[in-house]
Scaffold this motif. Sequence first.
Motif, PDB file in Angstrom:
ATOM      1  N   UNK A   1       4.594  -7.444  -8.692  1.00  0.00           N
ATOM      2  CA  UNK A   1       4.288  -8.181  -7.458  1.00  0.00           C
ATOM      3  C   UNK A   1       4.443  -9.685  -7.659  1.00  0.00           C
ATOM      4  N   UNK A   2       3.929 -10.179  -8.771  1.00  0.00           N
ATOM      5  CA  UNK A   2       4.049 -11.610  -9.048  1.00  0.00           C
ATOM      6  C   UNK A   2       5.510 -12.045  -9.066  1.00  0.00           C
ATOM      7  N   UNK A   3       6.304 -11.247  -9.716  1.00  0.00           N
ATOM      8  CA  UNK A   3       7.712 -11.586  -9.877  1.00  0.00           C
ATOM      9  C   UNK A   3       8.422 -11.656  -8.529  1.00  0.00           C
TER      10      UNK A   3
ATOM     11  N   UNK B   1      -1.018  -4.778 -16.256  1.00  0.00           N
ATOM     12  CA  UNK B   1      -0.797  -3.865 -15.136  1.00  0.00           C
ATOM     13  C   UNK B   1       0.598  -4.133 -14.556  1.00  0.00           C
ATOM     14  N   UNK B   2       1.532  -3.205 -14.755  1.00  0.00           N
ATOM     15  CA  UNK B   2       2.908  -3.435 -14.312  1.00  0.00           C
ATOM     16  C   UNK B   2       3.004  -3.740 -12.827  1.00  0.00           C
TER      17      UNK B   2
ATOM     18  N   UNK C   1       0.828  -1.208   0.000  1.00  0.00           N
ATOM     19  CA  UNK C   1       0.000   0.000   0.000  1.00  0.00           C
ATOM     20  C   UNK C   1       0.864   1.260   0.000  1.00  0.00           C
ATOM     21  N   UNK C   2       1.943   1.214   0.755  1.00  0.00           N
ATOM     22  CA  UNK C   2       2.828   2.372   0.836  1.00  0.00           C
ATOM     23  C   UNK C   2       3.533   2.651  -0.476  1.00  0.00           C
ATOM     24  N   UNK C   3       4.126   1.627  -1.036  1.00  0.00           N
ATOM     25  CA  UNK C   3       4.921   1.808  -2.252  1.00  0.00           C
ATOM     26  C   UNK C   3       4.042   2.141  -3.444  1.00  0.00           C
ATOM     27  N   UNK C   4       2.907   1.465  -3.557  1.00  0.00           N
ATOM     28  CA  UNK C   4       2.021   1.725  -4.697  1.00  0.00           C
ATOM     29  C   UNK C   4       1.004   2.821  -4.391  1.00  0.00           C
TER      30      UNK C   4
ATOM     31  N   UNK D   1       9.420   7.001 -16.804  1.00  0.00           N
ATOM     32  CA  UNK D   1      10.155   6.556 -17.998  1.00  0.00           C
ATOM     33  C   UNK D   1       9.995   5.060 -18.215  1.00  0.00           C
ATOM     34  N   UNK D   2      10.031   4.315 -17.118  1.00  0.00           N
ATOM     35  CA  UNK D   2       9.845   2.866 -17.217  1.00  0.00           C
ATOM     36  C   UNK D   2       8.461   2.540 -17.764  1.00  0.00           C
TER      37      UNK D   2
END
Lengths: 206, 206
Positions: free
Chosen positions: B157-159, B151-152, A174-177, B133-134
């Motif tokens: 997250x999956x990775x 959705x990146x 939640x924080x990072x995204x 940029x990414x």
Amino acid sequence: MAEDKNENTEEKIITAANDVFEKKGYDGAKMQEIADKAGINKALLHYYFRSKDKLFEMIFGLAFRKLVGELEFLFDTGIPVKEKVRIFVDRHTDFISRNRHLPLFIINEVNRRPEIFVKLLEGIYGKEDRLNKLLKQIEEETKAGILKQFDPRQIFLNMIAMNIFPFAAKPLVKGILRMDEDDFGGFIAERKKIVTEIIIKSISEK
Amino acid sequence: MAEDKNENTEEKIITAANDVFEKKGYDGAKMQEIADKAGINKALLHYYFRSKDKLFEMIFGLAFRKLVGELEFLFDTGIPVKEKVRIFVDRHTDFISRNRHLPLFIINEVNRRPEIFVKLLEGIYGKEDRLNKLLKQIEEETKAGILKQFDPRQIFLNMIAMNIFPFAAKPLVKGILRMDEDDFGGFIAERKKIVTEIIIKSISEK
DNA sequence: TTTCGGTTTAACCAAACGGTTAAACTCTTT
DNA sequence: AAAGAGTTTAACCGTTTGGTTAAACCGAAA
């Protein structure tokens, strides 16, 4: 909190201990806090469960069986594998969302004392033939051209990793995204579809 | 342990504190143990870092930046996205295998005190345009038909979920799948290929 | 050689912790 | 209504924990 005189004291203790242990872990959990949450005092807590270790052992056992119990459904060989994946991801995600601290609790405590769950493991392996039947089911569907060849252990790990991780790391995510609670809910709903699709694709022929 | 008189005491403390905090978490870590591991006594420990909280804050900050630093590479827009995935999974897995307790440490402590990392987050978001940029790079490769729409955040997250989980839950995984250390090593090596393949497949057109 | 700031130590302190004790309360059985 | 087992409590205990203190040590500058 917890006022009913008639309610079973032992149950109140277990509920409170469960809450505190799951949220704070063995080291972070204090007997006084458990007693407070159960609406009793420390001495009574020790009267029911002689020591912190004994109480913890009970709570951990319950939690472990609860977690493993959710996997039971995977062994129903009456359901095609891909259908199992669809249902499992959905159910498992809901389960974890209702028990947010459970997986991390188990992982942490097993890291702390790896011996802790060997006895509990025996309970699982009592029904070893169920696992073999599942493996046979997969083998058959592979021969039938429905599934491709894959290592079930890896796919299983992938599935539960993707399910558990966002909840285990919820405040981090939640924080990072930069999400609020609603965003997160929507994110998880969307996630169910994506994870299901990915897993199914990774076991499908072609 | 740690004999060189000339070696910097502060460094010895940080190393020891890092070890203990990562392995046992804030609650499980004891100042005495950190002092012992650093080869000094408790008073000297408090002389260098006034309190357990201060010491912890420092260690947590280092750990967080270390973890986030490993993601830096993803922002190099000179490398095609799929190639990035291939390299990242490989490097990230090795990194986690060398720092087995790091991810769980961060996750646990952020769960315990979610405010703990808001300041550290600002440091990341200082370079916000790199993220844009990414995202633009992904968009372009999508338009070029190299990638499909996705959705990146979910894929990211999956990775990392698939990368981190087996190490975070290592004793659990080894126990349930009945592996010894060698088995686990082989399992992880195999895993790199599988995870890479799955992620790339989930962002590839068709 | 003296002095002085940084370093290191042993001894100590108060609070928090897990756990115990002994007495009091409550409810059922007789 | 007396007995008795199970339940609940306040007060207490020893240990561990984070943290402090005051004195000793040490190496470099004066």
